[in-house]
Scaffold this motif. Structure first.
Motif, PDB file in Angstrom:
ATOM      1  N   ILE A  55     134.531  14.288 -22.123  1.00 20.30           N
ATOM      2  CA  ILE A  55     135.700  15.081 -21.719  1.00 20.30           C
ATOM      3  C   ILE A  55     136.450  14.393 -20.578  1.00 20.30           C
ATOM      4  O   ILE A  55     137.681  14.276 -20.610  1.00 20.30           O
TER       5      ILE A  55
ATOM      6  N   LEU B 266     131.959  13.984 -28.992  1.00 21.09           N
ATOM      7  CA  LEU B 266     131.293  15.250 -28.670  1.00 21.09           C
ATOM      8  C   LEU B 266     130.392  15.738 -29.796  1.00 21.09           C
ATOM      9  O   LEU B 266     129.276  16.206 -29.547  1.00 21.09           O
TER      10      LEU B 266
ATOM     11  N   LEU C 113     138.770  20.354 -25.653  1.00 19.94           N
ATOM     12  CA  LEU C 113     137.449  19.723 -25.747  1.00 19.94           C
ATOM     13  C   LEU C 113     136.354  20.621 -25.170  1.00 19.94           C
ATOM     14  O   LEU C 113     135.238  20.651 -25.696  1.00 19.94           O
TER      15      LEU C 113
ATOM     16  N   SER D 140     137.657  11.747 -29.012  1.00 17.45           N
ATOM     17  CA  SER D 140     136.747  12.483 -28.126  1.00 17.45           C
ATOM     18  C   SER D 140     135.963  13.556 -28.877  1.00 17.45           C
ATOM     19  O   SER D 140     134.795  13.804 -28.560  1.00 17.45           O
ATOM     20  N   THR D 141     136.578  14.170 -29.850  1.00 16.67           N
ATOM     21  CA  THR D 141     135.855  15.138 -30.672  1.00 16.67           C
ATOM     22  C   THR D 141     134.758  14.445 -31.447  1.00 16.67           C
ATOM     23  O   THR D 141     133.640  14.957 -31.565  1.00 16.67           O
TER      24      THR D 141
ATOM     25  N   LEU E 261     142.192  13.329 -28.697  1.00 16.29           N
ATOM     26  CA  LEU E 261     141.379  14.465 -29.139  1.00 16.29           C
ATOM     27  C   LEU E 261     140.503  14.094 -30.329  1.00 16.29           C
ATOM     28  O   LEU E 261     139.339  14.509 -30.402  1.00 16.29           O
TER      29      LEU E 261
END
Length: 136
Positions: free
Chosen positions: A106, A94, A129, A90-91, A87
């Motif tokens: 995602i 993003l 996400l 990936s955050t 997370l």
């Protein structure tokens, strides 16, 4: 497997190992940098892995705030360590990396946790996400 997919796995390993050992992320990153210097054939994945981890270090408080806000009653410290690491990376992709398509970030995250975490992790990570992506 693409160089970016390999880089995400390397970044995940760095974030996960720091978390499990209770080390600062920068300590785990430095150890991986030494290892990477001896693996020139993996240079392409190392550069993006380092970019991810440096980004997580630079924005950790903001990333954790987003995770707290969008994880719906899950405290970060209660999440499985693999989910937490995925997370975070990936955050960062993003929110802070305009080169990565939202759907790709995602999908890659979900695939990582499906391979490495609990049965429910894919749906959990996807939901968190997706909420972060909608809010960004």
């Amino acid at each position: 497997m693409s160089a970016r997919t390999k880089a995400r796995r390397r970044a995940l390993n760095i974030l996960f190992s720091a978390d499990i050992r209770g080390d600062a992320i920068s300590v785990a990153l430095d150890a991986e940098a030494v290892r990477a210097a001896n693996e020139p054939e993996r240079a392409a994945s190392w550069l993006y892995a380092r970019e991810i981890v440096d980004g997580v270090i630079d924005h950790l408080d903001e990333i954790d705030e987003l995770l707290t806000t969008h994880s719906r009653d899950w405290r970060i410290e209660r999440m499985p360590a693999v989910d937490r690491a995925v997370l975070r990376l990936s955050t960062w992709e993003l929110v802070y990396n305009d080169e990565i398509d939202v759907a790709v970030a995602i999908d890659e995250a979900v695939e990582l946790v499906k391979d490495l975490s609990t049965d429910g992790s894919g749906a959990f990570v996807n939901g968190v996400l997706a909420r972060i992506a909608r809010a960004s």
